[in-house]
Motif scaffolding. Structure first.
Motif, mmCIF file in Angstrom:
data_model
loop_
_atom_site.group_PDB
_atom_site.id
_atom_site.type_symbol
_atom_site.label_atom_id
_atom_site.label_comp_id
_atom_site.label_asym_id
_atom_site.label_seq_id
_atom_site.Cartn_x
_atom_site.Cartn_y
_atom_site.Cartn_z
ATOM 1 N N ARG A 1 13.547 0.978 5.677
ATOM 2 C CA ARG A 1 14.074 1.667 4.494
ATOM 3 C C ARG A 1 14.193 3.184 4.681
ATOM 4 O O ARG A 1 15.231 3.770 4.324
ATOM 5 C CB ARG A 1 13.220 1.351 3.269
ATOM 6 C CG ARG A 1 13.755 1.969 1.975
ATOM 7 C CD ARG A 1 13.049 1.428 0.754
ATOM 8 N NE ARG A 1 11.623 1.742 0.779
ATOM 9 C CZ ARG A 1 10.757 1.350 -0.160
ATOM 10 N NH1 ARG A 1 11.195 0.597 -1.172
ATOM 11 N NH2 ARG A 1 9.484 1.662 -0.070
ATOM 12 N N PRO A 2 13.189 3.885 5.249
ATOM 13 C CA PRO A 2 13.356 5.336 5.447
ATOM 14 C C PRO A 2 14.564 5.671 6.314
ATOM 15 O O PRO A 2 15.256 6.665 6.068
ATOM 16 C CB PRO A 2 12.042 5.755 6.113
ATOM 17 C CG PRO A 2 11.050 4.717 5.703
ATOM 18 C CD PRO A 2 11.834 3.441 5.643
ATOM 19 N N GLY A 3 14.833 4.858 7.338
ATOM 20 C CA GLY A 3 15.985 5.100 8.193
ATOM 21 C C GLY A 3 17.295 4.912 7.451
ATOM 22 O O GLY A 3 18.273 5.648 7.674
ATOM 23 N N LEU A 4 17.339 3.932 6.563
ATOM 24 C CA LEU A 4 18.544 3.733 5.746
ATOM 25 C C LEU A 4 18.770 4.929 4.815
ATOM 26 O O LEU A 4 19.906 5.399 4.662
ATOM 27 C CB LEU A 4 18.413 2.439 4.947
ATOM 28 C CG LEU A 4 18.403 1.143 5.770
ATOM 29 C CD1 LEU A 4 18.004 -0.031 4.888
ATOM 30 C CD2 LEU A 4 19.771 0.902 6.408
ATOM 31 N N TYR A 5 17.698 5.418 4.200
ATOM 32 C CA TYR A 5 17.819 6.626 3.382
ATOM 33 C C TYR A 5 18.366 7.780 4.233
ATOM 34 O O TYR A 5 19.217 8.560 3.784
ATOM 35 C CB TYR A 5 16.459 7.033 2.813
ATOM 36 C CG TYR A 5 15.923 6.160 1.700
ATOM 37 C CD1 TYR A 5 16.722 5.241 1.036
ATOM 38 C CD2 TYR A 5 14.599 6.275 1.298
ATOM 39 C CE1 TYR A 5 16.222 4.458 0.009
ATOM 40 C CE2 TYR A 5 14.082 5.495 0.267
ATOM 41 C CZ TYR A 5 14.897 4.579 -0.368
ATOM 42 O OH TYR A 5 14.380 3.805 -1.386
ATOM 43 N N HIS A 6 17.861 7.875 5.454
ATOM 44 C CA HIS A 6 18.272 8.950 6.351
ATOM 45 C C HIS A 6 19.779 8.935 6.592
ATOM 46 O O HIS A 6 20.432 9.993 6.554
ATOM 47 C CB HIS A 6 17.520 8.829 7.678
ATOM 48 C CG HIS A 6 18.139 9.580 8.812
ATOM 49 N ND1 HIS A 6 18.023 10.941 8.943
ATOM 50 C CD2 HIS A 6 18.913 9.150 9.858
ATOM 51 C CE1 HIS A 6 18.693 11.328 10.025
ATOM 52 N NE2 HIS A 6 19.237 10.260 10.597
ATOM 53 N N PHE A 7 20.336 7.782 6.807
ATOM 54 C CA PHE A 7 21.762 7.718 7.119
ATOM 55 C C PHE A 7 22.629 8.005 5.902
ATOM 56 O O PHE A 7 23.740 8.521 6.030
ATOM 57 C CB PHE A 7 22.123 6.373 7.755
ATOM 58 C CG PHE A 7 21.809 6.343 9.232
ATOM 59 C CD1 PHE A 7 22.549 7.098 10.118
ATOM 60 C CD2 PHE A 7 20.754 5.593 9.715
ATOM 61 C CE1 PHE A 7 22.252 7.101 11.478
ATOM 62 C CE2 PHE A 7 20.444 5.587 11.075
ATOM 63 C CZ PHE A 7 21.199 6.344 11.959
ATOM 64 N N VAL A 8 22.150 7.713 4.721
ATOM 65 C CA VAL A 8 22.889 8.118 3.518
ATOM 66 C C VAL A 8 23.005 9.643 3.462
ATOM 67 O O VAL A 8 24.009 10.199 3.000
ATOM 68 C CB VAL A 8 22.197 7.581 2.248
ATOM 69 C CG1 VAL A 8 22.904 8.093 0.994
ATOM 70 C CG2 VAL A 8 22.181 6.061 2.247
ATOM 71 N N ASN A 9 21.966 10.335 3.964
ATOM 72 C CA ASN A 9 21.937 11.797 3.948
ATOM 73 C C ASN A 9 22.820 12.433 5.024
ATOM 74 O O ASN A 9 23.009 13.658 5.024
ATOM 75 C CB ASN A 9 20.507 12.304 4.150
ATOM 76 C CG ASN A 9 19.591 11.950 2.999
ATOM 77 O OD1 ASN A 9 20.030 11.856 1.860
ATOM 78 N ND2 ASN A 9 18.304 11.753 3.290
ATOM 79 N N GLU A 10 23.343 11.631 5.964
ATOM 80 C CA GLU A 10 24.058 12.178 7.126
ATOM 81 C C GLU A 10 25.480 12.616 6.767
ATOM 82 O O GLU A 10 26.473 12.052 7.223
ATOM 83 C CB GLU A 10 24.070 11.150 8.254
ATOM 84 C CG GLU A 10 22.830 11.167 9.120
ATOM 85 C CD GLU A 10 22.757 12.401 10.022
ATOM 86 O OE1 GLU A 10 23.823 12.863 10.464
ATOM 87 O OE2 GLU A 10 21.644 12.891 10.289
ATOM 88 N N VAL A 11 25.561 13.639 5.920
ATOM 89 C CA VAL A 11 26.854 14.212 5.542
ATOM 90 C C VAL A 11 26.764 15.722 5.664
ATOM 91 O O VAL A 11 25.661 16.297 5.686
ATOM 92 C CB VAL A 11 27.243 13.818 4.100
ATOM 93 C CG1 VAL A 11 27.433 12.319 3.971
ATOM 94 C CG2 VAL A 11 26.200 14.308 3.101
ATOM 95 N N LEU A 12 27.903 16.384 5.711
ATOM 96 C CA LEU A 12 27.933 17.839 5.836
ATOM 97 C C LEU A 12 28.334 18.528 4.526
ATOM 98 O O LEU A 12 27.940 19.672 4.290
ATOM 99 C CB LEU A 12 28.893 18.251 6.955
ATOM 100 C CG LEU A 12 28.514 17.754 8.357
ATOM 101 C CD1 LEU A 12 29.557 18.198 9.368
ATOM 102 C CD2 LEU A 12 27.133 18.258 8.754
#
Length: 922
Positions: free
Chosen positions: A666-677
């Motif tokens: 789950r933390p990794g999934l949250y991380h990828f949602v954040n991967e925007v500029l």
């Protein structure tokens, strides 16, 4: 009767002075019709004369500086009050301009006037000349008649020791001819204003005089103000005119006043009489300890009711269900009445022993016990309680918040949730609450219990506040920046909040992913329509209990970190209000704009492998889809953090055997949602994502030049673009809060502080916060208390940080640098543990700071004593901001009775404080 205003002021071209006040001639407080003053070049004074109709007992007014271009500056402070004599004597008022943003202005707040320099109950009559009593053997004057006063001495001076009085010495025989045993003693009936009138014996002569501090015990002036003599020019005191000398403040020989205090949440207090948690009555014991150790202030965390779920989650003190109601956990049951039933008394005693034996606050067990016995006491005392005139007065006075709170609390119990959106439709809006909670209604007891509880909480807290004031100890409260989503406030006034948004904080030392408090953000535009009435009511209620106040996250009045409702973490937030970038501006500065590359999560297979390792394929199969070009997207059902949170919770309920895998990924999934500029802001506007330079998306841009262009946009956006904009926001919102009461206001201004914030806070007289290991200067690893400005608070840490001893053990390399560079032990090895002498050195640094206040967590005071401090310092931390599941359970391991009896500890603490010069009036 004529009234003449006169004030010295050197203006510049285009400036002029007027008087605005309560008389028709002064404009009836309408600035457009204020009395203009004329300037006299010879005396450098502005003056004007008006006729005052008979029957005015007093006149209220203020001076205002007007600019030719339309600017307006009102002088600082409350309205001036001029007492008008009953006779037809003419008045000539000689005033001085009250400049804003002066350090001494804060001495007029309640912290000083109601507690620290509180005047004794007995006060001489206002406005009468009170010469000092004649010493035995000295010449005495036999007064046969009282001549008409020709001069009124009037000085505003809050900083006077309660055992002293203000007096005037001067060259006229009526002022003792400078004999320091025969001054004119001023009345403190209008404290912090001091006044006295008398007839000068030589009114035609030049009068030289000074104010002094009179000791009735020593029968002498113990201190005369510094500087040149004050002068009333010859011929100024005209016959038939009362000349009012409204002088500038007392000129002290001593340095600016400085004080020291202790910080400890109420729930963390431990006493022999409490029930498993600190109670309002325990504050008296902490005040006793503060008095014994020379401390002037007790600071606590928020004390509002947080009862939403009846679980340990409610232990979080910053999520109140009402910004007015007090938390039932702080009620001292025996302070209401003794239980008449013997078995009930025995059960209460047994529970008290059990809960007090625990080394932490067992929140759920404590609250179950409190509610059990509160219901018994309510039933036992109901008839007497409802007939009590004091309660009826309390209910009528506090009805605006009390009735909605009682209704909300009872309905929460009836429907099993604080989420009013889940209640039956007829209760979605607070309609007919007075009838619903009427004491003759069939369901009244459900509401009456909460009336009963709040009445006694208020009574017990006010008793503790008064106890502190009478001992010269200030009680400092804490105002949370947000409100709870399922609260009385959101239920009754939803229009004041953006319920679809969430407030929090950007990434900082506490949390690399930011903080999401899940509170709705404020609808400031709506609040401005009634001049921030909700805030003014809130502050007014807090002033019922506190003389000083900490505003949590004061940066929120300039801009708040706002996240959409579908975020769990704080990285996808943005500052609100802000000035987002238009697509055209981004394209111009970058040379291109691709929505998919800039604004959608950047996910590639090698990044999945790096993040999830052997779970990468399983994560891809369950949560994502890949296109033919190698770009990967989250499936629509899990495309936001909140959707991921919901999906995982549902899977855990349906398939418990998958728990380890789901919680791991789950933390990794949250991380990828954040991967925007960039974050869309509507209408083709965008916010740069906070800390975007730490993303894989940024790292995998084409080249160094591309990254430099992004950095330029980022730095400009977060550190330059909004300075003036946010300054204006603060100056619009904060004055309504700052001047709603006379409390001393302190702001928690940590984190990403806009450059304009310190200036606005200084302009409004709001004290800033300085924490040594979290300096405001980003180029400095450790702050030094000596560098703190006067209008500030210095401290070793906050409730969101480890204690001094705990911090010492977190990073040995950093501790060594602190030991050498800040404590000055060059080329010496720092002790492995934070020894008592080290704690003492750090506290001493803070005590000698020029800051007005040095306030320390009680845990850090105890760190100076090996026998009293807790063995493991990591058990002393109150909150861990990076852990959203944190249980607020810290409790002092000593009883307050033991602490008060610890003479071997208390005397050295007092000596330390006294040696630093903190505490005395002068």
């Amino acid at each position: 009767m004529t009234l003449t205003f006169s004030i010295p002021y050197r203006t510049t071209y285009g400036q002029r002075l007027v008087v605005c006040g309560s008389l028709p001639a002064l404009g009836h407080w309408n600035l457009a019709h204020a009395l203009p003053l004329a300037y006299d070049e010879a005396t450098t004074r502005w003056s004007a004369t008006v006729e005052v109709p008979a029957g005015n007992a007093e006149v209220t007014y203020k001076y205002v500086l007007l600019f030719e271009g339309g600017g307006v500056v009102w002088e600082w402070g409350g309205n001036r009050t001029l007492a008008v004599p009953a006779s037809s004597t003419n008045l000539a008022v000689r005033d001085f301009w009250r400049a804003p943003a002066q350090a001494d202005n804060e001495l007029f707040t309640a912290a000083f006037t109601k507690a620290l320099f509180r005047r004794p109950a007995h006060q001489p009559g206002q406005g009468t000349a009170s010469p000092a009593p004649t010493k035995k053997g000295a010449k005495g004057k036999k007064a046969t008649s009282v001549p008409t006063p020709s001069v009124r001495f009037q000085l505003e001076a809050p900083r006077v020791d309660p055992h002293h009085q203000l007096c005037v010495l001067g060259s006229d025989p009526a002022l003792g001819n400078w004999d320091n045993t025969h001054p004119l003693i001023l009345s403190d009936a209008a404290y912090p204003a001091w006044r006295a009138e008398l007839a000068l014996q030589n009114p035609e002569a030049e009068l030289r005089y000074k104010y002094g501090l009179w000791s009735p015990e020593r029968h002498a002036v113990v201190q005369l103000e510094t500087g040149d003599d004050r002068v009333l020019p010859a011929g100024t005191a005209q016959p038939g005119t009362l000349t009012v000398l409204a002088d500038e403040g007392f000129r002290y020989a001593a340095q600016p006043w400085r004080g020291a205090g202790v910080a400890m949440p109420v729930f963390s207090l431990r006493s022999e009489k409490s029930l498993g948690v600190g109670e309002f009555s325990d504050l008296k014991l902490l005040i006793d300890w503060a008095e014994k150790t020379g401390l002037n202030l007790v600071q606590i965390l928020p004390i509002n009711d947080t009862t939403a779920t009846h679980t340990w989650v409610d232990s979080y003190p910053y999520a109140a269900i009402s910004v007015f109601a007090l938390h039932p956990q702080y009620l001292h049951l025996e302070g209401i009445a003794e239980l008449k039933n013997k078995a009930d008394r025995a059960a209460l005693a047994s529970l008290k022993a059990e809960l007090n034996a625990k080394d932490f606050v067992d929140y759920e067990a404590v609250m179950n016990a409190k509610w059990k016995f509160l219901k018994l006491l309510y039933k036992q005392e109901k008839a007497k309680f409802l007939a009590d005139p004091e309660f009826q007065h309390f209910k009528a006075e506090q009805a605006d918040w009390l009735i909605p709170y009682a209704a909300f609390s009872a309905l929460r119990e009836r429907f099993g949730t604080a989420d009013f959106n889940q209640w039956p439709r007829e209760f979605h809006a607070p309609v007919g609450l007075a009838e619903l909670t009427d004491e003759h209604g069939p369901d009244f007891d459900g509401f009456g219990l909460h009336f009963f509880t709040q009445f006694h909480l208020d009574k017990q807290l006010r008793a503790a506040v008064d106890y502190g004031r009478r001992r010269g100890v200030v009680l400092k409260g804490d105002l949370p920046i947000g409100i709870y989503r399922h609260s009385v406030d959101a239920w009754t006034q939803p229009e004041l909040y953006h319920m679809d948004q969430q407030a929090g904080a950007p990434p900082d030392d506490f949390s690399t992913t930011g903080q999401n408090w899940r509170f709705p953000t404020y609808n400031w535009e709506r609040m401005a329509q009634d001049n921030y009435l909700w805030w003014r009511q809130r502050l007014g209620h807090l002033s019922r209990y506190f003389d000083a106040l900490r505003i949590d996250h004061i940066l929120g009045f300039f801009r708040i970190w706002e996240m959409p409702g579908n975020s769990v973490e704080g990285l996808l937030g943005h500052f609100s209000p802000a000035l987002p970038l238009h697509r055209d501006e981004i394209q111009r500065r970058l040379g291109w704009f691709d929505y998919g590359r800039l604004c959608e999560p950047y996910i590639r297979w090698h990044l999945l492998e790096r993040t999830f390792g052997n779970d990468a394929q399983a994560v891809l199969d369950e949560f994502m889809v890949a296109d033919q070009y190698g770009a990967i997207q989250l499936k629509p059902a899990v495309s936001s953090q909140r959707l991921i949170e919901t999906y995982v919770d549902e899977q855990l309920a349906a398939s418990p055997e998958r728990e380890e895998f789901l919680l791991r990924v789950r933390p990794g999934l949250y991380h990828f949602v954040n991967e925007v500029l960039f974050l869309p802001a509507g209408n083709d506007f965008y916010h740069p994502r906070i800390t975007l330079n730490k993303t894989a998306s940024f790292a995998e841009l084409a080249d160094d030049e591309s990254r430099r262009l992004y950095d330029d946009i980022y730095v400009d956006f977060f550190f330059r673009r909004h300075d003036e904009f946010w300054r204006e926001q603060g100056l619009v919102k904060l004055p309504a809060v700052r001047y709603a009461t006379d409390m001393l206001i302190c702001g928690e201004d940590l984190g990403m502080v806009p450059a304009s914030v310190p200036g606005v806070m200084h302009q409004l007289g709001i004290l800033g916060l300085n924490i040594q290991r979290m300096p405001s200067n980003p180029t400095t690893e450790f702050g030094h208390p000596n560098d703190a400005p006067y209008l500030s608070v210095v401290t070793t840490g906050s409730h969101d940080m480890s204690t001094l001893r705990g911090w010492w053990e977190e990073d040995r390399v950093r501790t060594q640098r602190f030991f050498e560079t800040t404590l000055g032990h060059w080329r010496q090895l720092a002790p492995y543990y934070c020894e008592p002498w080290v704690v003492r050195e750090v506290l001493n640094q803070h005590l000698y700071s020029p800051a007005m206040w040095a306030i320390f967590p009680l845990q850090d005071f105890l760190g100076m004593d090996t026998n009293l401090r807790r063995a493991n310092p990591h058990d002393e931390q109150i909150n861990v901001p990076s852990n959203p599941q944190h249980f607020w359970k810290y409790r002092l391991h000593l009883t307050l009775e033991e602490l008060n009896d610890a003479v071997g500890f208390n005397e050295p603490v007092r000596a330390l404080v006294e040696a630093s010069g903190r505490g005395p009036a002068y």
